[in-house]
Design a protein around this motif. Structure first.
Motif, PDB file in Angstrom:
ATOM      1  N   ALA A 182      45.005  42.375  42.196  1.00  0.00           N
ATOM      2  CA  ALA A 182      44.307  42.607  43.467  1.00  0.00           C
ATOM      3  C   ALA A 182      43.392  41.437  43.804  1.00  0.00           C
ATOM      4  O   ALA A 182      43.350  40.973  44.957  1.00  0.00           O
ATOM      5  N   LEU A 183      42.671  40.918  42.822  1.00  0.00           N
ATOM      6  CA  LEU A 183      41.744  39.812  43.060  1.00  0.00           C
ATOM      7  C   LEU A 183      42.471  38.516  43.411  1.00  0.00           C
ATOM      8  O   LEU A 183      41.926  37.657  44.099  1.00  0.00           O
ATOM      9  N   ARG A 184      43.697  38.378  42.953  1.00  0.00           N
ATOM     10  CA  ARG A 184      44.486  37.187  43.289  1.00  0.00           C
ATOM     11  C   ARG A 184      44.961  37.204  44.739  1.00  0.00           C
ATOM     12  O   ARG A 184      45.210  36.156  45.330  1.00  0.00           O
ATOM     13  N   HIS A 185      45.104  38.404  45.287  1.00  0.00           N
ATOM     14  CA  HIS A 185      45.703  38.520  46.615  1.00  0.00           C
ATOM     15  C   HIS A 185      44.717  38.868  47.721  1.00  0.00           C
ATOM     16  O   HIS A 185      45.032  38.673  48.902  1.00  0.00           O
ATOM     17  N   ARG A 186      43.555  39.390  47.364  1.00  0.00           N
ATOM     18  CA  ARG A 186      42.578  39.782  48.385  1.00  0.00           C
ATOM     19  C   ARG A 186      41.191  39.358  47.933  1.00  0.00           C
ATOM     20  O   ARG A 186      40.829  39.553  46.769  1.00  0.00           O
ATOM     21  N   LYS A 187      40.436  38.774  48.833  1.00  0.00           N
ATOM     22  CA  LYS A 187      39.130  38.219  48.469  1.00  0.00           C
ATOM     23  C   LYS A 187      38.068  39.310  48.415  1.00  0.00           C
ATOM     24  O   LYS A 187      37.920  40.095  49.351  1.00  0.00           O
ATOM     25  N   TYR A 188      37.332  39.328  47.313  1.00  0.00           N
ATOM     26  CA  TYR A 188      36.196  40.226  47.157  1.00  0.00           C
ATOM     27  C   TYR A 188      34.989  39.418  46.707  1.00  0.00           C
ATOM     28  O   TYR A 188      35.115  38.402  46.014  1.00  0.00           O
ATOM     29  N   LYS A 189      33.802  39.884  47.095  1.00  0.00           N
ATOM     30  CA  LYS A 189      32.569  39.193  46.726  1.00  0.00           C
ATOM     31  C   LYS A 189      32.363  39.257  45.213  1.00  0.00           C
ATOM     32  O   LYS A 189      32.769  40.211  44.545  1.00  0.00           O
ATOM     33  N   LYS A 190      31.699  38.241  44.694  1.00  0.00           N
ATOM     34  CA  LYS A 190      31.379  38.243  43.265  1.00  0.00           C
ATOM     35  C   LYS A 190      30.471  39.415  42.916  1.00  0.00           C
ATOM     36  O   LYS A 190      30.564  39.982  41.821  1.00  0.00           O
ATOM     37  N   SER A 191      29.608  39.795  43.860  1.00  0.00           N
ATOM     38  CA  SER A 191      28.729  40.948  43.593  1.00  0.00           C
ATOM     39  C   SER A 191      29.548  42.231  43.462  1.00  0.00           C
ATOM     40  O   SER A 191      29.173  43.137  42.706  1.00  0.00           O
ATOM     41  N   THR A 192      30.673  42.320  44.168  1.00  0.00           N
ATOM     42  CA  THR A 192      31.567  43.485  44.047  1.00  0.00           C
ATOM     43  C   THR A 192      32.177  43.529  42.651  1.00  0.00           C
ATOM     44  O   THR A 192      32.245  44.593  42.015  1.00  0.00           O
ATOM     45  N   ILE A 193      32.610  42.372  42.163  1.00  0.00           N
ATOM     46  CA  ILE A 193      33.191  42.294  40.815  1.00  0.00           C
ATOM     47  C   ILE A 193      32.128  42.629  39.768  1.00  0.00           C
ATOM     48  O   ILE A 193      32.400  43.338  38.795  1.00  0.00           O
ATOM     49  N   ALA A 194      30.907  42.133  39.995  1.00  0.00           N
ATOM     50  CA  ALA A 194      29.811  42.433  39.071  1.00  0.00           C
ATOM     51  C   ALA A 194      29.492  43.927  39.076  1.00  0.00           C
ATOM     52  O   ALA A 194      29.183  44.519  38.024  1.00  0.00           O
TER      53      ALA A 194
END
Length: 231
Positions: A182-194
């Protein structure tokens, strides 16, 4: 009517009722020597006759008729066109409501789909964005979770206890491969990943999400105490 026009008309008339038809894909189903001009002239003529209904640029459907008249294409028909068969998924408030995270229901529907040829398309109240993925169950769960956490602060009347339950269940069935895809194909904020990493850490689920984060940065995310109380 010439033979090409008859064949084109037959192709169109055998399409299922109240199912979205993409004109250029229908044209590709014809023999290579068929005139594109003749195809679109036939489409225009059938639309004027009411055999076809024009939905938006390049999209049509054969209306289903009852004794009361034509049955309009429903929102569900549009959503299914872009999502069925692992081709897409619904996100946004419709998804949040489905998971019981909010009582708010948006009039518009947001969809991610690999069916779309352009980047974005709006059909009535359905807004579709292209995402070139195979939307299997694990990918849909990963994207749903990332979308929820990304928009956490803007979801109206969010039910934190319900989110806590959702994230506990998600953590217990965590798929690292699905998240990385999912992270390879759609951009998410680093704060979302954190934020996701914090939930996984709370439930002691091993993960490699730190590879997307900087050890020198402090990410502004809610504390786990907001969801599960003091440790």
């Amino acid at each position: 009517m010439n033979s090409q026009a008859q064949i084109i008309e037959h192709l169109i008339e055998k399409q299922p009722e109240n199912k979205i038809l993409t004109a250029n894909l229908l044209y590709r189903d014809l023999p290579a020597n068929f005139s594109e001009q003749a195809f679109y002239q036939t489409v225009t003529r059938l639309t004027k006759k009411g055999v076809l209904c024009h939905l938006t640029k390049g999209l049509y459907y054969r209306p289903r008729c009852s004794r009361f008249g034509k049955i309009p294409l429903s929102e569900r028909n549009i959503i299914e066109h872009y999502t069925e068969g692992y081709h897409g998924m619904v996100i946004g408030y419709r998804m949040y409501h489905q998971y019981g995270l909010t009582t708010q229901v948006a009039k518009n529907v947001e969809v991610l789909s690999n069916v779309l040829t352009e980047n974005r398309k709006t059909i009535r109240n359905v807004k579709v964005s292209r995402l070139d993925l195979n939307f299997d169950d694990s990918i849909c769960v990963a994207i749903s979770t990332l979308e929820i956490l990304q928009n956490y602060n803007s979801i109206e009347n969010i039910n934190r206890s319900q989110l806590a339950e959702y994230m506990k269940k998600y953590a217990m069935n965590y798929s690292e491969d699905a998240v990385i895809t999912a992270l390879r194909h759609r951009k998410y904020k680093k704060s979302t990943i954190a934020f996701l990493a914090a939930f996984l850490g709370f439930w002691k689920i091993r993960n490699t999400l730190q590879q997307y984060l900087s050890s020198l940065s402090t990410y502004v995310i809610p504390q786990m105490e907001q969801f599960y109380g003091p440790a």
